[in-house]
Structures are given as structure tokens and as C-alpha cells.
Write a protein that holds these residues in place. Structure first.
Motif, PDB file in Angstrom:
ATOM      1  N   ASP A   2       0.817  -1.216   0.000  1.00  0.00           N
ATOM      2  CA  ASP A   2       0.000   0.000   0.000  1.00  0.00           C
ATOM      3  C   ASP A   2       0.854   1.271   0.000  1.00  0.00           C
ATOM      4  N   PHE A  41      -3.883  -3.238  -7.892  1.00  0.00           N
ATOM      5  CA  PHE A  41      -3.335  -3.226  -6.548  1.00  0.00           C
ATOM      6  C   PHE A  41      -3.212  -4.662  -6.084  1.00  0.00           C
ATOM      7  N   LEU A  95      -2.072  -7.407  -3.017  1.00  0.00           N
ATOM      8  CA  LEU A  95      -1.767  -7.598  -1.591  1.00  0.00           C
ATOM      9  C   LEU A  95      -0.911  -8.817  -1.415  1.00  0.00           C
TER      10      LEU A  95
END
Length: 76
Positions: A35, A74, A76
Motif C-alpha cells: 500500500d 493493486f 496484496l
């Protein structure tokens, strides 16, 4: 994220700049969380490709090519 960055980087960016960008991104990836890393990738992209994916070339009919789609990503 690094692969996606280079996939969207314009061909007009010279090889030396590409190498420096890769070194910088790998360094950031080793020390940042995902992030925190994503904004750094976006910032570098805005510096090296300020016009985004805009393509001024015309197609064979003389019409401007549509703007390339760029999906957000994005991991993770």
C-alpha cells in the motif's frame, strides 16, 4: 506492479531511463509495503509518462485512435 508499470511505459522512454526506473522500483519494493509502494509506482509513472496512455497516431482511416484503457491495479 513493476511488470504492469513497464507494460504501460511508452516506447519513447530510453533504455537508460528504463534501467534506472527498474532499479528504483526494485529498491522501493524491497523496503515498502504494497500500500506504500503503489503511490510510488504511480508517481514514477506520472513523471516518465505525463500524457498517460494517450496515443496521437491515427489509424488507417485517418481517424484518431481511441485512448488506451488503463485499469487500476493493486496487489496484496
Amino acid at each position: 506492479m513493476i511488470r504492469e508499470f513497464f507494460k504501460h511505459l511508452p516506447a519513447s522512454v530510453d533504455p537508460q531511463t528504463r534501467d534506472l526506473a527498474e532499479q528504483q522500483l526494485v529498491g522501493y519494493a524491497c523496503t515498502r509495503r504494497p500500500d506504500d509502494f503503489a503511490p510510488l509506482v504511480a508517481h514514477l509513472d506520472s513523471i516518465l509518462s505525463p500524457d498517460g496512455d494517450y496515443d496521437e497516431d491515427e489509424d488507417e482511416d485517418g481517424k484518431p485512435k481511441p485512448k488506451k484503457r488503463r485499469d487500476a491495479f493493486f496487489y496484496l
